[in-house]
Design a protein around this motif. Structure first.
Motif, short mmCIF file in Angstrom:
data_model
loop_
_atom_site.label_atom_id
_atom_site.label_comp_id
_atom_site.label_asym_id
_atom_site.label_seq_id
_atom_site.Cartn_x
_atom_site.Cartn_y
_atom_site.Cartn_z
N ARG A 73 19.42 27.20 8.10
CA ARG A 73 18.06 27.73 8.00
C ARG A 73 17.03 26.67 8.35
O ARG A 73 16.06 26.92 9.05
N ASN A 108 16.89 26.26 12.07
CA ASN A 108 16.12 27.31 12.73
C ASN A 108 14.63 27.05 12.60
O ASN A 108 13.86 27.28 13.54
N ALA A 151 11.82 26.62 15.50
CA ALA A 151 10.56 27.37 15.57
C ALA A 151 9.38 26.42 15.67
O ALA A 151 8.43 26.65 16.45
N ALA A 207 10.83 42.32 13.33
CA ALA A 207 11.91 41.40 12.97
C ALA A 207 12.08 41.33 11.47
O ALA A 207 13.18 41.14 10.95
N MET A 213 19.34 45.66 8.41
CA MET A 213 20.39 44.76 8.85
C MET A 213 21.38 45.46 9.78
O MET A 213 21.95 44.84 10.67
N VAL A 261 27.04 38.72 8.36
CA VAL A 261 25.62 38.89 8.04
C VAL A 261 25.45 39.99 7.01
O VAL A 261 24.70 39.88 6.04
N ALA A 290 26.63 38.89 3.67
CA ALA A 290 25.71 37.88 3.14
C ALA A 290 24.49 38.56 2.55
O ALA A 290 23.96 38.14 1.52
N GLU A 291 24.04 39.65 3.19
CA GLU A 291 22.89 40.38 2.67
C GLU A 291 23.18 40.87 1.26
O GLU A 291 22.30 40.95 0.42
N PHE A 351 12.97 33.96 16.32
CA PHE A 351 13.02 32.99 15.22
C PHE A 351 12.88 33.68 13.86
O PHE A 351 13.55 33.31 12.90
N VAL A 352 12.03 34.70 13.78
CA VAL A 352 11.83 35.38 12.49
C VAL A 352 13.11 36.07 12.06
O VAL A 352 13.55 35.95 10.91
N VAL A 353 13.76 36.77 12.99
CA VAL A 353 14.95 37.52 12.59
C VAL A 353 16.10 36.56 12.25
O VAL A 353 16.88 36.82 11.34
N THR A 354 16.18 35.44 12.96
CA THR A 354 17.23 34.47 12.64
C THR A 354 16.99 33.88 11.25
O THR A 354 17.93 33.74 10.46
N ASP A 355 15.73 33.59 10.96
CA ASP A 355 15.42 33.05 9.64
C ASP A 355 15.81 34.04 8.55
O ASP A 355 16.37 33.67 7.52
N ARG A 356 15.51 35.30 8.82
CA ARG A 356 15.82 36.32 7.82
C ARG A 356 17.33 36.42 7.58
O ARG A 356 17.79 36.53 6.44
N MET A 357 18.09 36.36 8.66
CA MET A 357 19.55 36.41 8.51
C MET A 357 20.05 35.20 7.72
O MET A 357 20.85 35.33 6.80
N LEU A 358 19.57 34.02 8.11
CA LEU A 358 20.09 32.80 7.49
C LEU A 358 19.70 32.70 6.03
O LEU A 358 20.41 32.10 5.23
N HIS A 359 18.58 33.30 5.70
CA HIS A 359 18.13 33.32 4.32
C HIS A 359 19.18 33.97 3.41
O HIS A 359 19.28 33.65 2.23
N MET A 360 19.96 34.87 4.00
CA MET A 360 20.93 35.62 3.19
C MET A 360 22.23 34.87 2.97
O MET A 360 22.98 35.18 2.07
#
Lengths: 457, 103
Positions: A34, A37, A41, A78, A83, A349, A352-353, B78-87
């Motif tokens: 994270r 990423n 950004a 986004a 998911m 994914v 993980a959610e 970047f937003v969607v990747t962050d959201r995925m990684l957050h999980m």
């Protein structure tokens, strides 16, 4: 506005390139991913600031408006999209990137007299257009706006050949003459090529296509770096092209087939076999209580999730079921096939959610030798990735694909919506095996009922 | 850029790409694809450069559209990747639940 000296611009772009490399490097562990990423950004934001300071630009206000509008469109989508719709979203973002690259290329065409740079323009234009149109078809397939089965029509081979030949002719003409009309023709041919490339690909192979088109957009962006003489575009595009290629090949290997076989396999006629018909052969089906008893009194249970779990949004329920079983002393693990779902790592994914710790997710190579020690294999909404036809019937389109060998487990439970074959449209012999029990219904409903019955044991 | 320096940059970038990505665990293949997807959104700076030099209406319009598309790619990626990684979290990192705003 003060302009940066060229050296400062180049150094700032170098910083951005390093940020992107760190972003990819962070993904080697969920702990650092994270942060990586976010570094990526931040690098992208720095690049945008730098470009405004690097040269004197006209139309700055209009550009800023376009950036803000784009951000306001993208960020909420986004953030809100479910998911389960993630593969479509990634394909969509990839497609618009390819479209942007193609537009940049065609607009730059008249600015260059050098045939060598024009060749880079042509490459960006074609590959960007293929990626844009191909991603569009992918999104339509995943969103089920069109059939998910391979689409082939009579003479398609000839149409494809004609498009490729015309494309090469137009590409040569544009490279030599720099003619804008031919460039427009080339753009249209690229779009047609993208559509024709993805139409024959069946739903189960879509993950590979998304990954491949992602690599394509990367290459288009790299070539646009040559066109605009911009090292950052060159480096970033090449990084994505290289990483996308690796990922595509790794996934193709996980399916036991070459990339070409996946893209053009439908022309050999294999993957339309089965044709979605409902079989009449007898199977053993039972109720949620029976399944709960099998699971609740087992010592070791392995759960094999598939796309059906994603469709039914059952990830939280399955996590609860795993918790309930573990509370009873049952050892629960999840076996993840590399191409389960519609995107590489899709199941990871999804789980993980639902707060399933990533340590519980086991990879195929690691878990296959242990499946014989499992009392129950619970297959939820998966079919092709456990289909023994991949090992036993050479005529099958999935023949050669490594599978999760759940047939080795003591008992197998399938949660299935119906007897219709999976996305690849192939009959699964395992469903008729004496050690197999089926529970019909939507994956989430079935899981909820099994969970209730387990709690009542 | 002259051809030798161009090739140097490309070849080194290819190796860095291969090297970095071959270490990514299959658990993170979706965020990898999504993250790489975000990175090629950097075509935005190409689109900005083209739009900043456009003088006629049609090229300007097309270039601004390219800016819009590229921004969607970059920001959305970047937003969607962050959201995925957050999980993604392990057993010992309870973290905040994502269920509230992602349900």
């Amino acid at each position: 506005m003060n302009l940066l000296p060229a050296e400062a611009t180049a150094l700032l772009y170098l910083v951005v390139a390093v940020c992107f490399i760190l972003a990819l490097k962070g993904l080697s562990s969920p702990r650092t991913a994270r942060r990586g990423n976010l570094i990526g950004a931040a690098g992208a934001a720095l690049a945008v600031v730098t470009v405004f300071l690097s040269v004197r630009l006209e139309n700055v206000l209009a550009i800023l408006v376009a950036v803000v509008v784009g951000a306001l469109i993208a960020a909420p989508i986004a953030r809100r999209v479910q998911m389960t719709q993630m593969p479509q979203l990634v394909a969509l973002f990839n497609g618009v990137g390819g479209g942007a690259a193609a537009l940049v290329a065609i607009l730059e065409l008249t600015a260059h007299d050098d045939a060598w740079v024009r060749a880079a323009v042509v490459f960006t234009l074609v590959v960007g257009a293929v990626s844009f149109a191909g991603s569009g078809v992918t999104v339509a397939k995943l969103q089920e706006l069109m059939t998910t089965r391979p689409v082939i029509f009579g003479g398609m081979r000839w149409v494809m050949t004609a498009v490729v030949v015309l494309l090469l002719v137009a590409a040569a003409l544009v490279t030599v003459t720099g003619d804008l009309v031919w460039a427009t023709v080339l753009l249209l041919l690229g779009l047609a090529g993208g559509v024709l490339l993805v139409l024959p690909v069946g739903g189960a192979d879509v993950p590979i296509v998304i990954s491949l088109l992602n690599a394509f957009t990367g290459l288009a962006v790299a070539a646009s770096g040559v066109v605009l003489d911009n090292v950052l575009l060159l480096v970033a595009g090449t990084l994505v092209g290289a990483s996308g290629t690796i990922l595509t090949r790794a996934m193709a290997a996980a399916m036991g087939r070459g990339v070409a076989g996946i893209l053009f396999g439908a022309f050999r006629g294999g993957s339309t076999a089965g044709a979605g018909t409902v079989s009449e052969r007898p199977v053993r089906s039972s109720g949620p209580e029976d399944v709960a008893v099998m699971l609740g009194f087992a010592q070791r249970v392995v759960i094999v999730p598939g796309y059906g779990l994603a469709v039914s949004q059952g990830q939280h329920t399955i996590a609860e079921l795993a918790d309930a079983l573990e509370a009873r002393g049952v050892e629960v693990s999840f076996a993840i096939h590399p191409v389960a779902g519609r995107m590489p790592g899709h199941m990871n994914v999804l789980l993980a959610e639902a707060n399933v710790p990533y340590e519980s997710l086991r990879e195929m190579a690691e878990v296959n030798p242990e499946l014989r020690n499992m009392d129950v294999a619970l297959v939820v909404g998966a079919n092709d990735v456990v289909n023994p036809a991949a090992k036993t019937s050479p005529g099958s389109p999935i023949y050669g694909m490594p599978i999760l060998e759940v047939a080795d487990s003591q008992q197998v439970v399938f949660l299935k919506r119906s007897m219709r074959p999976g996305f690849a449209g192939i009959e699964n012999e395992l469903l008729y095996s004496p050690k197999t029990t089926l529970l019909f219904g939507d994956a989430k409903d079935s899981l909820t009922r099994v969970l209730g019955a387990v709690k009542a044991l | 850029m002259d051809l030798p320096s161009l090739l140097t940059v490309v070849v080194l970038a290819v190796f860095v790409g291969f090297e970095v990505v071959s270490k990514v665990t299959s658990t993170l293949h979706t965020p990898l694809m999504s993250g790489a997807n975000a990175i090629h959104g950097i075509i935005l700076i190409g689109a900005i450069l083209v739009a900043g030099q456009a003088t006629e209406l049609l090229p300007l319009g097309l270039a601004l559209f390219a800016v819009l598309l590229a921004t969607v790619n970059l920001v959305g990626g970047f937003v969607v990747t962050d959201r995925m990684l957050h999980m993604f979290r392990g057993r010992n990192q309870p973290g905040t639940s994502d269920r509230k705003h992602d349900a």
